[in-house]
Design a protein around this motif. Sequence first.
Motif, mmCIF file in Angstrom:
data_model
loop_
_atom_site.group_PDB
_atom_site.id
_atom_site.type_symbol
_atom_site.label_atom_id
_atom_site.label_comp_id
_atom_site.label_asym_id
_atom_site.label_seq_id
_atom_site.Cartn_x
_atom_site.Cartn_y
_atom_site.Cartn_z
ATOM 1 N N SER A 1 0.742 -1.268 -0.057
ATOM 2 C CA SER A 1 0.012 0.183 0.054
ATOM 3 C C SER A 1 0.917 1.329 0.124
ATOM 4 C CB SER A 1 -0.841 0.022 1.385
ATOM 5 O OG SER A 1 -0.238 -0.025 2.115
ATOM 6 N N GLN B 1 3.314 3.884 -5.725
ATOM 7 C CA GLN B 1 2.758 3.942 -6.890
ATOM 8 C C GLN B 1 2.938 2.911 -7.771
ATOM 9 O OE1 GLN B 1 5.134 7.854 -7.721
ATOM 10 N NE2 GLN B 1 4.868 7.903 -5.748
ATOM 11 N N SER C 1 1.479 0.463 -10.491
ATOM 12 C CA SER C 1 0.471 0.856 -11.571
ATOM 13 C C SER C 1 0.036 -0.324 -12.430
ATOM 14 C CB SER C 1 1.147 1.725 -12.574
ATOM 15 O OG SER C 1 2.270 1.265 -13.045
ATOM 16 N N LEU D 1 -9.652 0.791 -9.877
ATOM 17 C CA LEU D 1 -9.767 -0.827 -9.604
ATOM 18 C C LEU D 1 -11.262 -0.881 -9.697
ATOM 19 C CD1 LEU D 1 -7.246 -2.000 -6.825
ATOM 20 C CD2 LEU D 1 -7.265 -2.687 -9.159
ATOM 21 N N ASN E 1 -6.805 3.617 -5.457
ATOM 22 C CA ASN E 1 -6.424 3.401 -6.606
ATOM 23 C C ASN E 1 -7.006 4.187 -7.972
ATOM 24 O OD1 ASN E 1 -3.996 1.269 -6.602
ATOM 25 N ND2 ASN E 1 -5.407 0.509 -4.985
ATOM 26 N N ARG E 2 -6.239 3.867 -8.876
ATOM 27 C CA ARG E 2 -6.987 4.872 -9.894
ATOM 28 C C ARG E 2 -8.069 4.399 -10.499
ATOM 29 N NH1 ARG E 2 -3.979 5.906 -15.654
ATOM 30 N NH2 ARG E 2 -4.050 3.547 -15.574
ATOM 31 N N SER F 1 -4.034 -0.636 -1.218
ATOM 32 C CA SER F 1 -4.596 0.551 -1.387
ATOM 33 C C SER F 1 -3.610 1.600 -1.589
ATOM 34 C CB SER F 1 -5.303 0.750 -0.078
ATOM 35 O OG SER F 1 -4.505 0.897 1.353
ATOM 36 N N TYR F 2 -4.185 2.790 -2.027
ATOM 37 C CA TYR F 2 -3.243 3.945 -2.444
ATOM 38 C C TYR F 2 -2.115 3.708 -3.306
ATOM 39 C CZ TYR F 2 -6.593 5.640 0.975
ATOM 40 O OH TYR F 2 -7.504 6.019 1.537
ATOM 41 N N ASN F 3 -2.362 3.067 -4.446
ATOM 42 C CA ASN F 3 -1.485 3.053 -5.689
ATOM 43 C C ASN F 3 -2.075 3.481 -6.814
ATOM 44 O OD1 ASN F 3 1.156 1.351 -4.691
ATOM 45 N ND2 ASN F 3 -0.416 0.197 -3.639
ATOM 46 N N ASN F 4 -1.594 2.954 -7.731
ATOM 47 C CA ASN F 4 -2.031 3.599 -9.274
ATOM 48 C C ASN F 4 -2.727 2.357 -10.151
ATOM 49 O OD1 ASN F 4 -1.582 6.286 -9.102
ATOM 50 N ND2 ASN F 4 0.590 6.089 -9.651
ATOM 51 N N LEU F 5 -3.260 1.480 -9.366
ATOM 52 C CA LEU F 5 -3.543 0.256 -9.884
ATOM 53 C C LEU F 5 -4.866 0.410 -10.586
ATOM 54 C CD1 LEU F 5 -2.547 -1.989 -7.097
ATOM 55 C CD2 LEU F 5 -1.508 -2.119 -9.165
ATOM 56 N N SER F 6 -5.052 -0.407 -11.622
ATOM 57 C CA SER F 6 -6.498 -0.193 -12.283
ATOM 58 C C SER F 6 -6.714 -1.849 -12.671
ATOM 59 C CB SER F 6 -6.281 0.574 -13.640
ATOM 60 O OG SER F 6 -5.207 0.138 -14.497
#
Length: 874
Positions: free
Chosen positions: A727, A730, A732, A779, A776-777, A751-756
């Motif tokens: 968590s 960044q 992605s 998810l 995330n970005r 949590s709190y990443n740039n995952l999609s």
Amino acid sequence: MTMITIMGGGYLKLVHAFFILSVLVHLRPALGFISGVGVGDANNISCLEGESQALIGFKKGLVDDYGRLSSWRSEDENKNCCNWEGVLCNNQTSHVLELYLGFDPLGIFQPLRGMISPSLLELPYLTFLDLSDNDFKQTHILEFIGSLSNLKYLDLSRANLTGPIPHQLENLLHLQYLNLSWNDLKIIENLQWLSCLSSIEYLDLSSTNLSNVANDWLEVVSHLPNLTTLSVLGCDLPPMSLSSLPHLNHSKSFTSLKSLDLNDNQLVHIPKSLGICTKDSLEVLKLSYNQITGLFPNFAIFPSLKEIYLSENKLNGTLPKSIRNLYKLEFLSVSSNFLEGVISKSLFSNLSKLQYLDLSNNSLSLEFSFDWVPPFQIRDIYLTSCNLGPRFPNWIQTQRNVSFLEISNTKISDTIPAEWLADLPPTLKLLNLSNNHIYGRLPNVSTKRLNELAIDLSANSLEGPLPHFPTNLTVLNLSKNQFSGSISSLCKINGQLLAYLDLSNNRLSGRLPNCFMQWPKLVILNLAGNHFFGEVPSSLGSLSMLNTLSLNNNNFSGNLPLSLRNCSSLIVMDMRNNRFSGNVPAWIGERLPSLIFLSLHSNMFNGSVPLHLCWLKDLQILDLSINDISGTIPQCLNNFTAMAQKGNSFFESTTPYSYDNDVTYMKEYFDSVMIINLSSNKLIGKLPSEIFSLLDLISLNVSRNNLIGEIPQMIGQLKQLESLDLSSNQFSVEIPSSISEINFLEFLNLSYNNLSGKIPSGTQLRGFDASYFIGNRALCGPPLTQNCLGEETPSRSEANTKDNEENEDELGKWFYVGTRFGFAIGFWGVCSSLVLKRSWRHAYFLLLDNMKDWLYVTITVNIARLQRKIQRQG
Ligand SMILES: *[C@@H]1O[C@H](CO)[C@@H](O)[C@H](O)[C@H]1NC(C)=O
Ligand SMILES: *[C@@H]1O[C@H](CO)[C@@H](O)[C@H](O)[C@H]1NC(C)=O
Ligand SMILES: *[C@@H]1O[C@H](CO)[C@@H](O)[C@H](O)[C@H]1NC(C)=O
Ligand SMILES: *[C@@H]1O[C@H](CO)[C@@H](O)[C@H](O)[C@H]1NC(C)=O
Ligand SMILES: *[C@@H]1O[C@H](CO)[C@@H](O)[C@H](O)[C@H]1NC(C)=O
Ligand SMILES: *[C@@H]1O[C@H](CO)[C@@H](O)[C@H](O)[C@H]1NC(C)=O
Ligand SMILES: *[C@@H]1O[C@H](CO)[C@@H](O)[C@H](O)[C@H]1NC(C)=O
Ligand SMILES: *[C@@H]1O[C@H](CO)[C@@H](O)[C@H](O)[C@H]1NC(C)=O
Ligand SMILES: *[C@@H]1O[C@H](CO)[C@@H](O)[C@H](O)[C@H]1NC(C)=O
Ligand SMILES: *[C@@H]1O[C@H](CO)[C@@H](O)[C@H](O)[C@H]1NC(C)=O
């Protein structure tokens, strides 16, 4: 003295234990063999040429690494073999009578190696042959030994012999002493040959597997008319042996038996018949480490009993009054049974010879009147977990000859008896008052003493400044009290013997004194959980034997002193929760090659993770979290081979530090506990793929850094992973689908990443709380409420059926996994939080709490503990 290693379970442990015991007390019966003439000092006797040649021939078979046989030489001036080391000749005939090449009580010589040469046959008058404690490299006992027909004494114990016991030994008609114990010998058919040894008095077959011949064998030995001492310790005697033997009832069985050692077998009953045949003679009865059930036996039928060992069985009920009639009793060891009830002073009123009393780990209460003065002056008292309180027992203070006193966890709630402490018996070697509620200020402990002494006052309510302690302390454990002030007064403990110092969890404060060079034997140093501050003194660097250094939870600051490089034996280095600063030192990797546990958690370290840490090939726990560390995560982390190679516990690599029971204990917890925590730093770059070859990793936490890139598919390889926290970075792209293949994953925070993209459909993942996916970005999918684009919410009924199918599948999978660990598993949703009782977190905390108990080593500590352990076992 050398460091003694106790490793492995079972027999090996006992072998070593016995070795140590024999170092301390040379137990073997003299049998009147050692005559007035000193061995190897024959004055005018001169050895016969043929016999000298025979001995030289015998020497040729041996490898003598330590020069034990250096006096055995054939040049003229040395050739009188009666002067050789270990040789004794008859002072009239000059024949070689006795050969002492066994156990060396002075510990000067290391084992001889090689083979036992038949040239011994050319010593026709040989009566005494001791080759014990050597290393005959797994050779067999040679049949020719049966032709040494004048032998009265044959000791081949602990000589690394294997194979069958040759029946030719039946020719040794004069044999009085036969010791074949602690080899790896087999009984091929039976032991009928023993019946020919009608002169035998001492017979020791310990550690020979007798499970196949138990009853036959017993009948044979029971008829040996002169047998006084029989030892079959650790012979795997089956539960019923001894009980169902008709012949044993015969009054001609075991007529002379005085000492019977049946420790460490599988007996469930004490054979009644034993009482009939040995009742007047039996003095020593050892039955510890069996499975004996039922009430404590009535030993009144053995009026001569001096020693009773029944520890580690399953006896219940209370201690019978009949014990009171055994007025010759010297040793009573019944620890670790299920005994209960109240013991009053009348039980002991006639036991004036009692020297050793071990009632620990039962549920017994000792209720004596306060001013009772026992009729004995005892040597060893072990009453751990008995109820002695609430007042500090007065009778213990009357024992002026005591050497081991352990009254830990005995419900004492009283002030510390100051006068007694100021004037402890000079014989005392161990004082263990831990786990009580003893309060008040600790007075000075009598300092004028020559003996070494171990003191354990941990887990009480003692307060005030540290008093003066005797110089010759080996162990000082004052942890879990409320001591305050500085520890400078400890610098007066300068006997150079201190091996274990635990002051953790008190209110001690100030800077550490720079006097650690006085304790060169220190192995464990635990100062955790106090209010110490300032820099760590450089004299810590003189502790070259140190293997545990716990300074955690204090206010230490400054750089780690460079001198710590000298502590090359360190296994555990725990610096958590201080204010240390500076770079993470590269020398930790270069100079502390044995480290298994390294925690710098929550300090102010900066710089990058030094590549040298990768040199720590045994490392299992690396915690650098909550610091100011920057740079990238080194790729070389897969160099932690202990982690990379599945099933490689650190014991294989660092056995010198292991210590009997604790080994098994540690093994259980350390076996698969492999943890990396680099969280809350300023790390950048990608997660190196090398990290995914650490197949036994069970927890990885890199949260709260600035890591970027994809989470690689390879993550699915980490099959043991139980906790993964990525968590607040960044990371992605998508969550790799392989993550749902990690069956044990109990905790996942992305949590709190740039995952999609879609959260993989592995049911486990959906079981995690949505909060571990938020921030995330883009998810989507369960457990989040956002649906993925193009996917309709399935209708309720559909969803249910689908889930149920999945659940059944999953159930099967879990069940499979579960049975591996010996417990059945229910519905996956419950499992994902409850499964895996072996949870790493549990292990981790246990680890931190019990660090000190694990690596409890050094000769001093070991000897003290083993000594009593063996006494307890008998
Ligand atoms: C046999 O040898 C072992 C080990 O060398 C020793 O501990 C034991 O006391 C000996 N047995 C007897 C009966 O002397
Ligand atoms: C010779 O040995 C016997 C026993 O082995 C001993 O009693 C005797 O004193 C010895 N004689 C001399 C002169 O040493
Ligand atoms: C002793 O021998 C029996 C039968 O051969 C075997 O089942 C048992 O495991 C052996 N015990 C030990 C400790 O090796
Ligand atoms: C002792 O244990 C046995 C079973 O092993 C049981 O039958 C018996 O009641 C117990 N006796 C006492 C006094 O607890
Ligand atoms: C106490 O011990 C003595 C021997 O020391 C013995 O003669 C006496 O009978 C014993 N008394 C009891 C009550 O067992
Ligand atoms: C005290 O103990 C020593 C050995 O530990 C022993 O030799 C001595 O006899 C004992 N003294 C008494 C009074 O029991
Ligand atoms: C004191 O007794 C406790 C409980 O038996 C034990 O854990 C501890 O190791 C003992 N301390 C020493 C120094 O032997
Ligand atoms: C560390 O070891 C070096 C050499 O091995 C020695 O010169 C130095 O005095 C040691 N430092 C301490 C603090 O013992
Ligand atoms: C791996 O460890 C060994 C020592 O165990 C060391 O010599 C080697 O340089 C290390 N490899 C890397 C890449 O750090
Ligand atoms: C990871 O470390 C952070 C602190 O740096 C902590 O708050 C978090 O709980 C850890 N995650 C897990 C799974 O223990």
